[in-house]
Design a protein around this motif. Sequence first.
Motif, PDB file in Angstrom:
ATOM      1  N   MET A   1      82.575  56.270  19.059  1.00 27.38           N
ATOM      2  CA  MET A   1      83.829  56.219  19.792  1.00 27.38           C
ATOM      3  C   MET A   1      84.487  54.853  19.648  1.00 27.38           C
ATOM      4  N   GLN A   2      83.688  53.825  19.632  1.00 25.18           N
ATOM      5  CA  GLN A   2      84.201  52.464  19.462  1.00 25.18           C
ATOM      6  C   GLN A   2      84.876  52.315  18.101  1.00 25.18           C
ATOM      7  N   VAL A   3      84.258  52.855  17.069  1.00 27.34           N
ATOM      8  CA  VAL A   3      84.822  52.786  15.725  1.00 27.34           C
ATOM      9  C   VAL A   3      86.103  53.607  15.637  1.00 27.34           C
ATOM     10  N   ILE A   4      86.099  54.799  16.195  1.00 28.34           N
ATOM     11  CA  ILE A   4      87.297  55.648  16.169  1.00 28.34           C
ATOM     12  C   ILE A   4      88.472  54.934  16.809  1.00 28.34           C
ATOM     13  N   GLN A   5      88.233  54.315  17.954  1.00 26.26           N
ATOM     14  CA  GLN A   5      89.313  53.619  18.664  1.00 26.26           C
ATOM     15  C   GLN A   5      89.808  52.416  17.865  1.00 26.26           C
ATOM     16  N   LYS A   6      88.901  51.704  17.227  1.00 26.91           N
ATOM     17  CA  LYS A   6      89.308  50.557  16.417  1.00 26.91           C
ATOM     18  C   LYS A   6      90.142  50.998  15.225  1.00 26.91           C
ATOM     19  N   LEU A   7      89.741  52.069  14.569  1.00 28.38           N
ATOM     20  CA  LEU A   7      90.521  52.597  13.457  1.00 28.38           C
ATOM     21  C   LEU A   7      91.887  53.095  13.928  1.00 28.38           C
ATOM     22  N   LYS A   8      91.897  53.725  15.074  1.00 28.85           N
ATOM     23  CA  LYS A   8      93.162  54.210  15.631  1.00 28.85           C
ATOM     24  C   LYS A   8      94.129  53.061  15.879  1.00 28.85           C
ATOM     25  N   SER A   9      93.611  51.899  16.239  1.00 29.38           N
ATOM     26  CA  SER A   9      94.464  50.743  16.526  1.00 29.38           C
ATOM     27  C   SER A   9      95.191  50.235  15.288  1.00 29.38           C
ATOM     28  N   VAL A  10      94.687  50.594  14.091  1.00 29.33           N
ATOM     29  CA  VAL A  10      95.380  50.221  12.853  1.00 29.33           C
ATOM     30  C   VAL A  10      95.960  51.460  12.176  1.00 29.33           C
ATOM     31  N   ASN A  11      96.192  52.517  12.971  1.00 26.41           N
ATOM     32  CA  ASN A  11      96.843  53.758  12.507  1.00 26.41           C
ATOM     33  C   ASN A  11      96.035  54.515  11.465  1.00 26.41           C
ATOM     34  N   VAL A  12      94.722  54.472  11.605  1.00 24.70           N
ATOM     35  CA  VAL A  12      93.839  55.256  10.730  1.00 24.70           C
ATOM     36  C   VAL A  12      93.180  56.340  11.563  1.00 24.70           C
ATOM     37  N   SER A  13      93.257  57.572  11.065  1.00 26.66           N
ATOM     38  CA  SER A  13      92.661  58.709  11.766  1.00 26.66           C
ATOM     39  C   SER A  13      91.322  59.069  11.137  1.00 26.66           C
ATOM     40  N   ALA A  14      90.243  58.846  11.894  1.00 20.28           N
ATOM     41  CA  ALA A  14      88.907  59.289  11.495  1.00 20.28           C
ATOM     42  C   ALA A  14      88.418  60.252  12.563  1.00 20.28           C
ATOM     43  N   VAL A  15      87.620  61.241  12.170  1.00 20.06           N
ATOM     44  CA  VAL A  15      87.295  62.317  13.113  1.00 20.06           C
ATOM     45  C   VAL A  15      85.796  62.599  13.150  1.00 20.06           C
ATOM     46  N   THR A  16      85.381  63.219  14.248  1.00 20.82           N
ATOM     47  CA  THR A  16      84.024  63.740  14.356  1.00 20.82           C
ATOM     48  C   THR A  16      83.985  65.082  13.632  1.00 20.82           C
TER      49      THR A  16
END
Length: 376
Positions: A304-319
């Motif tokens: 979840m920490q990684v997903i949120q960090k990626l989201k902060s730079v407009n990158v969508s990663a998913v489970t």
Amino acid sequence: MPVPFNRPYMTGRELQNILQAHCNGKLAGDGEFSKCCEAWIKTTTHCHHALLTHSCTAALEMAGLLLELKAGDEVIMPSYTFVSTANAFVLRGAVPVFVDIREDTLNIDEKLIEAAITPQTKAIVVVHYAGVGCEMDTILAIAEKHGLKVIEDAAQGLMSSYKGRALGSIGDLGTISFHETKNIHCGEGGALLINNPTYNLEAEIIREKGTDRSRFFRGEVDKYTWQSVGSSYLPGELLAAFLYEQMQAAESITAQRLQLWEHYHALLEPLEQKGVLRRPIIPLHCQHNAHMYYVLLADEAVRMQVIQKLKSVNVSAVTHYVPLHSSPAGVRFSRSHGSLAVTDSLSSRILRLPMWIGLTSEQQNLIVATLAGALP
């Protein structure tokens, strides 16, 4: 610029095929482009027969009908899969029996299958996760020993192989997806691959609403009538026209995706060596199609920490999948054989990274650098 998780690929020539389909004057299913797609599948996979469907879900449902499953029959499969893998057989009254997956490939653990077999078991359904083949030699031997059918859910597996054999062409029946998230797509679509020729005619009848319409158009009967149970599993000709162009570019699409996959793999190697994540493992006897790139992280909190960090730079990663055995319908319609500890662990730690043709090296570098910066 935002980096989406997926961006459906187009060669640029699909619309010409759609126009040609309209000019041909047949937009319903089983037209010229449908037949071209089916011929391409047969040539590419070396299956005995191929039938285009409107989804991989439809192809799985056809498999359930072909096996003539009834209430109380059991079908062994992994819990770590999409809901369609189980639903297709639940619709027939059968009970999915879940066994655990392997740590390395996230495929069904072939060593656990035989202990899950009961007198009610009718089939084994394997799922080739991420386009990496299950251990089919062992699975086929178990099936032959116990008189079971083998169905391959190769939704993600087109252009992948196991010991040189195309995924979907090894068991009695195979299914493929052409959903927009797949390497080769038409928005929504699928195919049933028939490797046991005894199913050929009945599969055609099931796909054509229970009629022998296909035989009528081949001139084998003078009129078509209701023959058996069935449904409308045909895709429209516009989808087939779009899909056929994608098929012509299949080798190029696969090569480009493999290049992206290898770049991720090289960038992430230092992080794996540090022990902060695990990269995908591809057995030497499997050729994959670069359908996805994922990493396994320490735990769900880190993910979840990684997903949120990626989201902060407009990158969508998913489970990915919520294991079916832990879902409300899974509890209601299925049962588990033994511990599913590997399934529970890996499903809570997997993170899928953006993967689509057009993704640049710079974007991949940003994704990996951001991921690395988010790790404890």
